[in-house]
Scaffold this motif. Structure first.
Motif, PDB file in Angstrom:
ATOM      1  N   LEU A  78       0.847  -1.191   0.000  1.00 43.48           N
ATOM      2  CA  LEU A  78       0.000   0.000   0.000  1.00 43.48           C
ATOM      3  C   LEU A  78       0.878   1.235   0.000  1.00 43.48           C
ATOM      4  CD1 LEU A  78      -2.570  -1.014   2.772  1.00 43.48           C
ATOM      5  CD2 LEU A  78      -2.752  -1.437   0.322  1.00 43.48           C
ATOM      6  N   HIS A  79       0.362   2.336  -0.554  1.00 36.98           N
ATOM      7  CA  HIS A  79       1.137   3.579  -0.608  1.00 36.98           C
ATOM      8  C   HIS A  79       0.186   4.757  -0.545  1.00 36.98           C
ATOM      9  CE1 HIS A  79       4.281   6.432  -1.850  1.00 36.98           C
ATOM     10  NE2 HIS A  79       5.151   5.444  -1.770  1.00 36.98           N
ATOM     11  N   ASP A  80       0.644   5.883   0.038  1.00 36.62           N
ATOM     12  CA  ASP A  80      -0.167   7.093   0.009  1.00 36.62           C
ATOM     13  C   ASP A  80      -0.066   7.731  -1.375  1.00 36.62           C
ATOM     14  OD1 ASP A  80       2.449   7.955   0.269  1.00 36.62           O
ATOM     15  OD2 ASP A  80       2.034   9.446   1.817  1.00 36.62           O
ATOM     16  N   ASN A  81      -0.673   8.921  -1.528  1.00 36.49           N
ATOM     17  CA  ASN A  81      -0.910   9.433  -2.876  1.00 36.49           C
ATOM     18  C   ASN A  81      -0.454  10.884  -3.045  1.00 36.49           C
ATOM     19  OD1 ASN A  81      -2.752   7.329  -4.455  1.00 36.49           O
ATOM     20  ND2 ASN A  81      -3.246   7.234  -2.277  1.00 36.49           N
ATOM     21  N   PRO A  82       0.865  11.093  -3.183  1.00 33.80           N
ATOM     22  CA  PRO A  82       1.352  12.423  -3.551  1.00 33.80           C
ATOM     23  C   PRO A  82       1.115  12.694  -5.028  1.00 33.80           C
ATOM     24  CG  PRO A  82       3.179  10.881  -3.418  1.00 33.80           C
ATOM     25  CD  PRO A  82       1.952  10.126  -2.983  1.00 33.80           C
ATOM     26  N   GLY A  83       0.831  13.956  -5.371  1.00 29.97           N
ATOM     27  CA  GLY A  83       0.561  14.313  -6.757  1.00 29.97           C
ATOM     28  C   GLY A  83       1.834  14.388  -7.579  1.00 29.97           C
ATOM     29  N   GLY A  84       1.695  14.152  -8.870  1.00 26.56           N
ATOM     30  CA  GLY A  84       2.828  14.190  -9.788  1.00 26.56           C
ATOM     31  C   GLY A  84       3.130  12.820 -10.351  1.00 26.56           C
ATOM     32  N   ASP A  85       4.380  12.634 -10.794  1.00 27.80           N
ATOM     33  CA  ASP A  85       4.784  11.416 -11.507  1.00 27.80           C
ATOM     34  C   ASP A  85       3.859  11.188 -12.695  1.00 27.80           C
ATOM     35  OD1 ASP A  85       6.073   9.089 -12.286  1.00 27.80           O
ATOM     36  OD2 ASP A  85       4.946   7.831 -10.885  1.00 27.80           O
ATOM     37  N   VAL A  86       3.693  12.231 -13.510  1.00 26.04           N
ATOM     38  CA  VAL A  86       2.895  12.138 -14.730  1.00 26.04           C
ATOM     39  C   VAL A  86       3.700  12.706 -15.895  1.00 26.04           C
ATOM     40  CG1 VAL A  86       0.655  12.187 -13.586  1.00 26.04           C
ATOM     41  CG2 VAL A  86       1.739  14.325 -14.242  1.00 26.04           C
ATOM     42  N   GLN A  87       3.354  12.253 -17.086  1.00 19.38           N
ATOM     43  CA  GLN A  87       4.041  12.669 -18.303  1.00 19.38           C
ATOM     44  C   GLN A  87       3.011  13.089 -19.343  1.00 19.38           C
ATOM     45  OE1 GLN A  87       7.233   9.486 -19.159  1.00 19.38           O
ATOM     46  NE2 GLN A  87       5.997   8.569 -17.524  1.00 19.38           N
ATOM     47  N   PHE A  88       3.165  14.290 -19.884  1.00 22.68           N
ATOM     48  CA  PHE A  88       2.324  14.793 -20.969  1.00 22.68           C
ATOM     49  C   PHE A  88       3.206  14.887 -22.206  1.00 22.68           C
ATOM     50  CE2 PHE A  88       0.118  16.199 -17.191  1.00 22.68           C
ATOM     51  CZ  PHE A  88      -1.221  16.122 -17.515  1.00 22.68           C
ATOM     52  N   VAL A  89       2.970  14.012 -23.176  1.00 17.74           N
ATOM     53  CA  VAL A  89       3.868  13.904 -24.319  1.00 17.74           C
ATOM     54  C   VAL A  89       3.076  14.020 -25.623  1.00 17.74           C
ATOM     55  CG1 VAL A  89       5.656  12.509 -25.420  1.00 17.74           C
ATOM     56  CG2 VAL A  89       5.313  12.348 -22.951  1.00 17.74           C
ATOM     57  N   ASN A  90       3.491  14.951 -26.488  1.00 19.26           N
ATOM     58  CA  ASN A  90       2.957  15.092 -27.848  1.00 19.26           C
ATOM     59  C   ASN A  90       1.455  15.373 -27.877  1.00 19.26           C
ATOM     60  OD1 ASN A  90       5.569  14.412 -28.524  1.00 19.26           O
ATOM     61  ND2 ASN A  90       5.068  12.460 -29.471  1.00 19.26           N
ATOM     62  N   ASN A  91       0.968  16.133 -26.899  1.00 22.40           N
ATOM     63  CA  ASN A  91      -0.439  16.511 -26.869  1.00 22.40           C
ATOM     64  C   ASN A  91      -0.667  17.834 -27.579  1.00 22.40           C
ATOM     65  OD1 ASN A  91      -1.567  14.402 -24.851  1.00 22.40           O
ATOM     66  ND2 ASN A  91       0.220  15.252 -23.788  1.00 22.40           N
ATOM     67  N   LEU A  92      -1.919  18.105 -27.900  1.00 19.57           N
ATOM     68  CA  LEU A  92      -2.329  19.373 -28.486  1.00 19.57           C
ATOM     69  C   LEU A  92      -3.293  20.053 -27.514  1.00 19.57           C
ATOM     70  CD1 LEU A  92      -2.575  21.433 -30.788  1.00 19.57           C
ATOM     71  CD2 LEU A  92      -4.268  19.915 -31.867  1.00 19.57           C
ATOM     72  N   PHE A  93      -2.865  21.190 -26.963  1.00 22.35           N
ATOM     73  CA  PHE A  93      -3.699  21.966 -26.048  1.00 22.35           C
ATOM     74  C   PHE A  93      -4.375  23.085 -26.831  1.00 22.35           C
ATOM     75  CE2 PHE A  93      -0.840  19.807 -23.227  1.00 22.35           C
ATOM     76  CZ  PHE A  93      -1.491  19.681 -22.021  1.00 22.35           C
ATOM     77  N   VAL A  94      -5.711  23.161 -26.751  1.00 17.15           N
ATOM     78  CA  VAL A  94      -6.472  24.137 -27.530  1.00 17.15           C
ATOM     79  C   VAL A  94      -7.507  24.812 -26.637  1.00 17.15           C
ATOM     80  CG1 VAL A  94      -6.179  22.752 -29.635  1.00 17.15           C
ATOM     81  CG2 VAL A  94      -8.236  22.444 -28.243  1.00 17.15           C
ATOM     82  N   ARG A  95      -8.103  25.878 -27.150  1.00 13.79           N
ATOM     83  CA  ARG A  95      -9.216  26.574 -26.508  1.00 13.79           C
ATOM     84  C   ARG A  95      -8.925  26.946 -25.067  1.00 13.79           C
ATOM     85  NH1 ARG A  95     -14.200  22.982 -28.174  1.00 13.79           N
ATOM     86  NH2 ARG A  95     -14.355  22.881 -25.911  1.00 13.79           N
ATOM     87  N   ASP A  96      -9.552  26.250 -24.116  1.00 10.56           N
ATOM     88  CA  ASP A  96      -9.399  26.560 -22.694  1.00 10.56           C
ATOM     89  C   ASP A  96      -8.503  25.551 -21.990  1.00 10.56           C
ATOM     90  OD1 ASP A  96     -11.216  28.789 -22.791  1.00 10.56           O
ATOM     91  OD2 ASP A  96     -12.846  27.335 -22.932  1.00 10.56           O
ATOM     92  N   GLY A  97      -7.638  24.881 -22.716  1.00 12.26           N
ATOM     93  CA  GLY A  97      -6.702  23.943 -22.099  1.00 12.26           C
ATOM     94  C   GLY A  97      -5.895  24.616 -21.008  1.00 12.26           C
ATOM     95  N   ASN A  98      -5.814  23.976 -19.841  1.00 11.75           N
ATOM     96  CA  ASN A  98      -5.216  24.649 -18.685  1.00 11.75           C
ATOM     97  C   ASN A  98      -4.542  23.611 -17.794  1.00 11.75           C
ATOM     98  OD1 ASN A  98      -4.626  26.003 -16.325  1.00 11.75           O
ATOM     99  ND2 ASN A  98      -6.561  27.102 -16.220  1.00 11.75           N
ATOM    100  N   ALA A  99      -3.213  23.630 -17.795  1.00  7.43           N
ATOM    101  CA  ALA A  99      -2.428  22.699 -16.976  1.00  7.43           C
ATOM    102  C   ALA A  99      -1.778  23.389 -15.788  1.00  7.43           C
ATOM    103  CB  ALA A  99      -1.360  22.031 -17.834  1.00  7.43           C
ATOM    104  N   ARG A 100      -2.259  24.569 -15.432  1.00  4.32           N
ATOM    105  CA  ARG A 100      -1.604  25.374 -14.399  1.00  4.32           C
ATOM    106  C   ARG A 100      -1.465  24.643 -13.070  1.00  4.32           C
ATOM    107  NH1 ARG A 100      -4.289  31.006 -13.388  1.00  4.32           N
ATOM    108  NH2 ARG A 100      -2.799  31.734 -14.958  1.00  4.32           N
ATOM    109  N   GLU A 101      -2.441  23.822 -12.697  1.00  5.20           N
ATOM    110  CA  GLU A 101      -2.406  23.213 -11.361  1.00  5.20           C
ATOM    111  C   GLU A 101      -1.256  22.219 -11.204  1.00  5.20           C
ATOM    112  OE1 GLU A 101      -5.969  21.943  -9.546  1.00  5.20           O
ATOM    113  OE2 GLU A 101      -7.060  23.785 -10.027  1.00  5.20           O
ATOM    114  N   TYR A 102      -0.646  21.793 -12.301  1.00  6.01           N
ATOM    115  CA  TYR A 102       0.527  20.935 -12.167  1.00  6.01           C
ATOM    116  C   TYR A 102       1.791  21.735 -11.848  1.00  6.01           C
ATOM    117  CZ  TYR A 102      -1.053  16.188 -12.716  1.00  6.01           C
ATOM    118  OH  TYR A 102      -1.614  14.964 -12.475  1.00  6.01           O
ATOM    119  N   SER A 103       1.641  23.035 -11.639  1.00  7.44           N
ATOM    120  CA  SER A 103       2.760  23.832 -11.134  1.00  7.44           C
ATOM    121  C   SER A 103       3.080  23.511  -9.679  1.00  7.44           C
ATOM    122  CB  SER A 103       2.436  25.332 -11.256  1.00  7.44           C
ATOM    123  OG  SER A 103       2.142  25.676 -12.586  1.00  7.44           O
ATOM    124  N   LYS A 104       2.161  22.811  -8.979  1.00  5.28           N
ATOM    125  CA  LYS A 104       2.336  22.539  -7.554  1.00  5.28           C
ATOM    126  C   LYS A 104       2.587  21.066  -7.264  1.00  5.28           C
ATOM    127  CE  LYS A 104      -0.746  26.348  -6.257  1.00  5.28           C
ATOM    128  NZ  LYS A 104      -1.975  26.729  -5.514  1.00  5.28           N
TER     129      LYS A 104
END
Length: 469
Positions: A296-322
């Motif tokens: 079992l493990h607790d759940n810290p945020g992160g350890d994600v990868q965004f690769v070769n995506n297209l962000f359009v219109r209201d796309g907003n990844a700001r919360e991954y700044s933290k």
């Protein structure tokens, strides 16, 4: 009349059931009135009834009961803790709670002080003892069905969904009347989605599109069209690896993230990404391609990868700044209206974390939000507007072949993706073979030396009208 405001109630004694109902602008003496009391339509009365095919039916109007993941989950149609069903080419609609159930069996612990993280861990251990493994449970195919007007879930499954394929379905109008509170409402809601593939589905007008909660290890969410949902995808307390690729995500909120070990590859993001930065619940991870628990493990945020995506219109990844753990953005294209992730502030909840999570954070504290090979075109309006026509759904979008020359991208494979940190496992196909994202949303071959950003291989520049369903 407005169905949402038509209410009813009943009183029951040993001799009589009396029902009071509202009939707005309708005379019930002149119309057909249906009183629905059947618990299900097609459901075995015992578990381990394997290899059933249900094809070509219209199944509707069942008074299904609400069920959490710790209890037996009965749908209008359900597999009842079995293996190898095929549910295809059906219309499933008007279930009080669940449309299709791939979920847990029932026992004396159902709804009996199990509604907690610790309680569900106990449920999982009992399920393992009662056959939760690849050779005995799951491995279902649910394809080419139309599922609608269910007030809990279109397709649900606690552990019994493992190793299944959910493809080609249209799922819409789920939890529209808002009849219930609680935490199980979605077009697709799975716990224990080990090596589940959710692909080529059209999901809209639901509170949540796809909600993978606990143990979605090896899950793949790919080539889906999702729009007009409150949120398209929610990954909750999963440790990965999980792949989300070639999806068209057009709702105002595309992701709610309370997991790690996820790779988002070649998607269109037209809305916001919400992030829960830390969750103290201890949740399981498994041996590779297996239900066997490792720890079992607790759940810290992160350890994600965004690769070769297209962000359009209201796309907003700001919360991954933290993020507390590393977040990598690589080869993405950002067009007009998009907000990118920025620098991190990752010390705020350090004291709450487990020893293991703290050690991970210390190890990666200089790598929390990394942007590589970005193409930022703030004045380019990609539009990405979806329209319904007589023969299907069309996406109006503006693309540019110059994106291929402006920034070259690598083909995404097992080798190019970083291993999921908590289970320390690579991103692979569900059968354990090496992963290679070498086809696009339509299954067309990608340019393996320089794949296009987003779900489509870009053949021409300018405004385009693409049939996507």
């Amino acid at each position: 009349a407005d169905e949402k405001s038509q209410l009813w109630t009943a009183s029951v004694d040993t001799a009589t059931t009396t029902i009071w109902a509202q009939f707005k602008n309708v005379n019930p003496n002149n119309e057909i009135t249906e009183i629905n009391v059947r618990e299900t339509v097609f459901y075995p009365d015992q578990p381990f009834i394997n290899f059933i095919t249900v094809r070509g039916f219209t199944m509707e109007q069942a008074a299904t009961n609400w069920a959490p993941p710790t209890a037996e989950q009965m749908g209008l149609i359900g597999t009842h803790w079995s293996r190898g069903w095929i549910i295809e080419n059906n219309t499933v609609r008007y279930s009080k709670c669940v449309g299709i159930a791939l979920g847990k069996y029932g026992d004396d612990h159902d709804n009996n002080q199990t509604e907690s993280a610790e309680g569900y861990v106990g449920t999982i251990k009992r399920a393992l003892a009662f056959g939760w493994n690849k050779g005995t449970i799951g491995g279902h195919i649910v394809r080419n069905n139309t599922i609608s007007n269910c007030e809990q879930t279109g397709i649900v499954g606690s552990m019994g969904c493992a190793f299944s394929i959910i493809e080609g379905n249209t799922i819409h109008d789920i939890f529209i009347k808002r009849l219930f509170s609680g935490y199980e409402q979605a077009a697709i809601k799975f716990h224990g989605a080990v090596d589940v593939q959710i692909r080529h589905n059209h999901i809209y007008r639901s509170n949540l599109g796809i909600w993978l909660d606990w143990m979605a290890q090896g899950a793949q969410v790919k080539n889906n069209l999702m729009h007009d949902n409150d949120e398209d995808i929610f990954l909750e307390v999963d440790h990965g690896p999980m792949l989300v690729s070639n999806n068209i995500l057009l709702s105002k909120t595309n992701l709610l993230m309370n997991s790690r070990g996820a790779a988002f590859v070649h998607n269109i993001f037209a809305g916001k990404i919400n992030v829960i930065n830390y969750d103290s619940r201890l949740t399981p991870y498994h041996k590779p391609h297996s239900t066997s628990l490792v720890s079992l493990h607790d759940n810290p945020g992160g350890d994600v990868q965004f690769v070769n995506n297209l962000f359009v219109r209201d796309g907003n990844a700001r919360e991954y700044s933290k993020a507390l753990l590393p977040v990598v953005f690589d080869g993405n294209v950002y067009t007009k209206g998009v907000i990118r992730a920025g620098s991190t502030d990752n010390q705020k909840r350090f004291g709450e974390m487990s020893k293991s999570a703290k050690e991970q954070m210390k190890k990666y504290q200089d790598q929390q939000a990394i942007e590589r090979n970005a193409l930022v075109i703030n004045d380019y309006d990609a539009m990405a507007n979806l329209t319904a026509e007589n023969d299907g759904m069309y996406l109006e979008i503006s693309l540019d072949k110059n994106w291929l020359n402006g920034q070259k991208r690598k083909l995404v494979t097992t080798e190019t993706l970083t291993r999921a940190l908590v289970p320390d496992l690579p991103f692979e196909n569900t059968d354990g073979s090496p992963l290679k994202i070498d086809t696009d949303y339509f299954g067309k071959k990608r340019n393996v030396t320089n794949p296009s950003p987003g779900p489509f291989e870009i053949r021409s520049s300018g405004k385009q009208k693409i049939k996507v369903w």
